[in-house]
Design a protein around this motif. Structure first.
Motif, PDB file in Angstrom:
ATOM      1  N   ARG A 569     -34.099  28.686   1.523  1.00  0.00           N
ATOM      2  CA  ARG A 569     -35.412  28.122   1.825  1.00  0.00           C
ATOM      3  C   ARG A 569     -35.370  26.603   1.770  1.00  0.00           C
ATOM      4  N   ALA A 570     -34.657  26.063   0.777  1.00  0.00           N
ATOM      5  CA  ALA A 570     -34.533  24.604   0.694  1.00  0.00           C
ATOM      6  C   ALA A 570     -33.783  24.074   1.909  1.00  0.00           C
ATOM      7  N   ALA A 571     -32.763  24.812   2.349  1.00  0.00           N
ATOM      8  CA  ALA A 571     -32.003  24.392   3.527  1.00  0.00           C
ATOM      9  C   ALA A 571     -32.883  24.399   4.765  1.00  0.00           C
ATOM     10  N   SER A 572     -33.705  25.434   4.884  1.00  0.00           N
ATOM     11  CA  SER A 572     -34.584  25.524   6.049  1.00  0.00           C
ATOM     12  C   SER A 572     -35.570  24.361   6.077  1.00  0.00           C
ATOM     13  N   ALA A 573     -36.170  24.061   4.928  1.00  0.00           N
ATOM     14  CA  ALA A 573     -37.120  22.948   4.865  1.00  0.00           C
ATOM     15  C   ALA A 573     -36.426  21.613   5.130  1.00  0.00           C
ATOM     16  N   HIS A 574     -35.230  21.486   4.588  1.00  0.00           N
ATOM     17  CA  HIS A 574     -34.463  20.257   4.773  1.00  0.00           C
ATOM     18  C   HIS A 574     -34.116  20.056   6.247  1.00  0.00           C
ATOM     19  N   LEU A 575     -33.592  21.100   6.874  1.00  0.00           N
ATOM     20  CA  LEU A 575     -33.172  20.983   8.271  1.00  0.00           C
ATOM     21  C   LEU A 575     -34.368  20.774   9.196  1.00  0.00           C
ATOM     22  N   GLY A 576     -35.517  21.327   8.820  1.00  0.00           N
ATOM     23  CA  GLY A 576     -36.692  21.165   9.663  1.00  0.00           C
ATOM     24  C   GLY A 576     -37.067  19.718   9.889  1.00  0.00           C
ATOM     25  N   LEU A 594     -26.736  23.532  12.622  1.00  0.00           N
ATOM     26  CA  LEU A 594     -27.184  24.351  11.495  1.00  0.00           C
ATOM     27  C   LEU A 594     -28.658  24.716  11.637  1.00  0.00           C
ATOM     28  N   LEU A 595     -29.429  23.807  12.206  1.00  0.00           N
ATOM     29  CA  LEU A 595     -30.840  24.101  12.442  1.00  0.00           C
ATOM     30  C   LEU A 595     -30.992  25.235  13.455  1.00  0.00           C
ATOM     31  N   ALA A 596     -30.159  25.237  14.510  1.00  0.00           N
ATOM     32  CA  ALA A 596     -30.215  26.323  15.497  1.00  0.00           C
ATOM     33  C   ALA A 596     -29.847  27.655  14.851  1.00  0.00           C
ATOM     34  N   GLN A 597     -28.819  27.654  13.998  1.00  0.00           N
ATOM     35  CA  GLN A 597     -28.443  28.888  13.303  1.00  0.00           C
ATOM     36  C   GLN A 597     -29.589  29.372  12.414  1.00  0.00           C
ATOM     37  N   THR A 598     -30.206  28.441  11.695  1.00  0.00           N
ATOM     38  CA  THR A 598     -31.327  28.816  10.836  1.00  0.00           C
ATOM     39  C   THR A 598     -32.468  29.403  11.659  1.00  0.00           C
ATOM     40  N   GLY A 599     -32.746  28.790  12.808  1.00  0.00           N
ATOM     41  CA  GLY A 599     -33.806  29.303  13.661  1.00  0.00           C
ATOM     42  C   GLY A 599     -33.533  30.708  14.146  1.00  0.00           C
TER      43      GLY A 599
END
Length: 991
Positions: A569-576, A594-599
């Motif tokens: 979750r922290a990674a998702s918020a960070h990458l956003g 990494l943002l595309a992978q998270t998406g």
């Protein structure tokens, strides 16, 4: 290439001297003499062809094979290995034993046997000083194999495989990643393939315990890939000191056969001594056996001392004197009988290493020309040295000389050697080998020399020696933060994370380079775990101003967080916060990838994910960033998969084709497999089962012999996944089960990683194909639980599909309907037409009341998607649903289209199902037959297409990262299936 490559002339590779310690007469089992003469290891010799083809060598007579005592068992096994290699099945033999036991003699005999069989031969000898020289053993094989040739012959040789080897070594990256080092190893492997192309090849390495780590790594790499090459690799070594490192891996690998020569019996020892002219009395033979432990070389040393003391061997009373003679006593006695200048020269020769330059040794010993000549004569007469090249008759003699010098005298001689070599402008690696053993302050330029030598060692994949040199450089220049940074990076490569962190943190405090705190955090991850490393990077980011260095730290932080479930979750918020980046720099592209992978994992809108992935990929720039780094290549793959999963297939196709072209020209097997898997996913998306299976088989073949590192396991799991898809679509459940069983057999102890989790889906589908609904549901739910634990649920890996079908078979219609509705909601949230169309088809199975309407909608959605196979499946389901609804006229068109699309995709099971439905309607569709080209496997078809274009076997093998023999075997099966006799008929048969 047609060149057979370098082979060597001498029977031993170690120059014979006068009879002395370890000398061997007829019937001896001990070593003769140890060190290379003027021709040098690897020079041309028996069995070579004439220089009529590039890289060929003038023929020389084969070596004789004198009798060898009590080594029949070993020679029989060596002979079997050579015969196997001659038949095209490579073998590895490791001769392991203590000094003087006869390993070198077995190597000599191996070379003689190979010469009689007309093998090409390469040889090298490890040396304790040369172990600090990057690629020392490999270069010794290649460079000395051409050193005796001049003019056109030399040029022809260098135009063939030897030149390719030197090019690979000279082109090695200054500070390579594992991927870059893998490319160098693969290039050298191809040199070995080419050298064995026209006749079998023997490679021998004696004293491998002193070989440099980079060369040993190549030998281990070669040994794992030797099975279908006509190569025999024979390595002689003392027992490895530990259970780690390439030599230990080579010694205990399943590919290697270990020979452990036993001490000679008392009877054989008597024969050995008798070969020197006098048969010893039984009492003397027994005493020699007890004193030397049956060691042939040490026995020779003892006999020499008895001779020097004028003690007759045939006198039983001599036995009483043998007990007081130890090898060290004998060596000291030998040195005590020569002049002082000779003792100095012996020390200098021992410090300089194998077959040193006598003039350099004279300078190190501070001897004039006349003094040098007299000293050489005295040492040769005393059997301390053999020949004018100052070669020691056995490493034990050299070790005894070094031990007798003592540490202070040795250090002083190393200092003189370093100074003379520096003055003579010798390579930095050679100077550094002595500087590292010399007192501090030996050279004002010592730190710079050690730094350059360390860079060369890192390029050769030897971080341990590089770190040793850099540590010494720091001692010479303790206030240089740049040196400490280099030491820290080298220590990180050795696995000494704690030491690396200390050096990197010290360097980061004095230098603005953002890579230093990032590298220090990597060390912290190894020492204290990822949570500590993430906290360290968060603090480093907070201290950094808004510059490019801060973004680099942010990118490293994002990479660390992406691998930690606790920080998702922290990674998702960070990458956003980086969604608006343009992707102009490597760090921006990493964050966007990494943002595309998270998406994709978190099911953001597909259009948004595709746009992000495109900026990350940046028209090939991301791949350019990634090559050379396995981790970065993984990030490139996941960014590309995110794009293709969002139905960005045209952009994905261009990206993959660029990557394939580059990897074919300059890649390693692992890089090839990564790109092949990416192309497999693209092919699956498009419905091209043949291309998907060919890439999956190619990926598995490329990494067949790789160590099971996590990224290799991930590659195998992914390729296996695609192979199971193809097998299921072709109606081959047995092949699917075999593919999964092969993966399981190789990875029973492997920790679970994401690609292994995905394999639950094909296991569930396989269970469904066998009518086992309970197992299918269990496997689907295992994937569900694993994904929930990782907080991801991408619709492109639909565990709900087999779960719904299993629930229906088990009579749980409500459960099936609920899961199908979940899948459709997830697919609509994602928004890619492929997933929406497939989810509508799944819901149609669970909702009998709305089945026809849902399938009509599914077909309409998939018409606008790139997924031809999914469209064919929905058309077939629609046709069958219409037939069941007694709308027979309406059913025919979708069934005919389904059959045509299925045939184009290679989905034989689906085509058969559509054909059977049409037959039930009274139609007579054309039967699918599989003679000719259609009967070829995916890999066979790819080989056939390349061969039809005129590619040679070697070119095909190089492009597909397999061996020429694999291509040859494929072609044999292709000709049989097509009913043709050879290449000339291929194009016609494939048309």
């Amino acid at each position: 290439m047609s060149a057979p490559g370098p082979v060597d002339p001498g029977p031993a590779g170690r120059r014979p001297g006068p009879p002395g310690p370890g000398s061997s007469g007829p019937g001896s089992s001990g070593p003769v003499s140890r060190r290379p003469g003027s021709a040098g290891p690897g020079s041309a010799g028996p069995g070579s062809t004439g220089p009529s083809s590039p890289g060929a060598f003038p023929p020389e007579p084969a070596d004789p094979l004198p009798g060898t005592l009590e080594r029949d068992r070993e020679l029989a096994r060596i002979t079997a290995a050579l015969d196997s290699a001659a038949a095209g099945e490579g073998r590895v033999v490791v001769i392991e034993g203590r000094a003087g036991i006869g390993k070198t003699r077995l190597v000599q005999d191996t070379r003689a046997l190979a010469g009689q069989r007309r093998f090409g031969r390469l040889q090298a000898i490890g040396d304790v000083l040369e172990s600090a020289m990057p690629w020392g053993v490999v270069r010794q094989m290649v460079e000395r194999s051409v050193s005796r040739y001049r003019g056109e012959v030399r040029e022809r040789i260098l135009a063939g495989p030897p030149g390719d080897a030197l090019t690979a070594l000279d082109g090695a990256a200054a500070d390579p990643s594992e991927a870059e080092l893998a490319r160098t190893l693969h290039a050298l492997w191809w040199v070995a393939v080419d050298l064995s192309a026209t006749r079998p090849l023997l490679i021998t390495v004696d004293d491998a315990h002193w070989a440099d780590p980079s060369s040993l790594r190549f030998l281990a790499y070669l040994s794992r890939r030797i099975a279908d090459l006509p190569i025999a690799l024979v390595v002689a070594t003392r027992p490895p000191g530990g259970n780690t490192g390439p030599l230990a891996q080579l010694s205990v690998s399943r590919q290697a056969e270990r020979l452990l020569p036993r001490p000679l019996t008392e009877h054989a020892l008597g024969d050995l001594v008798a070969a020197r002219g006098v048969r010893p009395a039984p009492e003397v033979a027994a005493a020699l056996h007890a004193a030397g432990g049956g060691n042939p070389f040490l026995t020779g040393v003892l006999v020499d001392e008895l001779d020097a003391l004028a003690l007759p061997l045939d006198d039983p009373r001599t036995a009483d004197r043998v007990g007081g003679l130890g090898p060290s006593t004998v060596f000291r006695a030998a040195l005590g009988r020569v002049p002082a200048d000779a003792v100095l020269l012996a020390g200098a020769a021992a410090v300089l290493g194998t077959a040193g330059d006598p003039w350099l040794a004279g300078e190190v010993a501070d001897l004039g020309a006349d003094e040098l000549a007299r000293a050489v004569e005295a040492l040769v007469a005393a059997n301390v040295l053999a020949g004018e090249q100052l070669a020691f008759p056995h490493p034990v003699v050299r070790e005894a000389v070094l031990a007798d010098l003592g540490p202070v005298a040795r250090a002083a001689l190393h200092a003189r050697a370093a100074t003379r070599l520096w003055t003579a402008k010798a390579p930095a690696e050679r100077v550094a080998a002595h500087l590292s053993r010399a007192p501090r302050g030996t050279l004002p330029e010592a730190a710079g020399v050690l730094r350059r030598a360390a860079a060369a060692l890192l390029a050769a994949g030897d971080p341990h020696t590089a770190a040793s040199h850099l540590r010494r450089a720091v001692e010479e220049r303790p206030d240089d933060p740049g040196l400490r940074a280099e030491l820290g990076r080298a220590l990180l490569r050795t696995g000494d994370a704690a030491g690396a962190r200390e050096e990197l943190r010290a360097a980061a405090a004095a230098l603005p380079d953002a890579e230093l705190p990032a590298a220090a955090a990597s060390a912290t991850a190894a020492v204290d775990g990822p949570d500590a490393a993430i906290a360290e990077l968060v603090e480093a980011v907070s201290r950094r101003g808004p510059d490019a260095g801060r973004l680099h730290l942010e990118a490293r932080l994002a990479v660390l967080r992406s691998f930690s479930p606790n920080h998702r979750r922290a990674a998702s918020a960070h990458l956003g916060g980086y969604a608006s980046l343009a992707g102009r720099t490597p760090d921006e592209r990493t964050l966007l990838g990494l943002l595309a992978q998270t998406g994709r994992y978190e099911v953001w809108p597909a259009s948004e994910v595709a746009a992000t992935a495109l900026r990350a990929l940046s028209n090939g720039a991301y791949f350019d960033d990634a090559t050379g780094s396995t981790d970065a290549m993984v990030a490139w793959v996941v960014a590309l998969i995110a794009l293709v999963a969002a139905d960005g297939v045209e952009e994905g196709r261009r990206e993959v084709e660029r990557a394939r072209s580059r990897v074919r020209a300059h890649g390693s097997p692992v890089e090839y497999a990564m790109v092949a898997n990416a192309h497999s996913f693209l092919s699956w998306r498009l419905g091209d089962l043949g291309a998907m299976a060919a890439d999956a088989e190619g990926a598995l073949a490329a990494v067949r012999d790789e160590d099971p590192a996590p990224h290799v396991v991930a590659l195998r799991a992914t390729a296996t996944h695609f192979l199971t898809y193809q097998g299921l679509e072709r109606g081959d459940p047995v092949g699917v089960a075999e593919a999964l069983a092969r993966f399981d057999a190789l990875h029973q102890e492997t920790p679970r990683i994401m690609p292994t989790i995905w394999l639950h889906e094909p296991r569930a589908l396989l269970a469904l194909a066998g009518g086992d609904a309970r197992t299918a549901r269990e496997e689907a739910f295992r994937q569900r639980d694993a994904q929930a634990q990782a907080e991801l649920d991408p619709p492109s890996v639909p565990w709900r599909d087999p779960a719904v079908r299993a629930a229906l078979l088990l009579g749980d219609e409500d459960g099936a309907l609920e899961l199908a509705r979940e899948q459709l909601a997830l697919a609509r949230k994602w928004g890619a037409a492929t997933e929406v169309g497939a989810a509508l088809r799944l819901l149609a199975h669970a909702d009998a009341r709305r089945r026809v309407g849902l399938l009509v909608e599914s077909v309409a959605v998939l018409e606008a998607s790139p997924a031809r196979l999914h469209l064919a499946k929905s058309l077939a389901d629609l046709g069958e649903a219409l037939r069941v609804a007694r709308r027979r006229a309406d059913a025919r068109e979708p069934l005919h289209r389904a059959m045509e699309l299925a045939a184009a995709c290679g989905a034989t099971a689906l085509r058969r199902r559509a054909a059977e439905a049409l037959e039930a309607l009274g139609d007579r569709p054309r039967r699918l037959v599989l003679p000719g080209a259609e009967a070829l496997t995916a890999s066979e078809r790819r080989v056939a297409d390349l061969a039809a274009l005129g590619r040679a076997n070697r070119e095909i093998a190089q492009e597909l990262f397999v061996t020429p023999k694999t291509v040859e075997n494929h072609l044999g099966r292709i000709y049989t299936k097509l009913g043709i006799s050879g290449r000339r008929d291929l194009a016609r048969a494939l048309a």
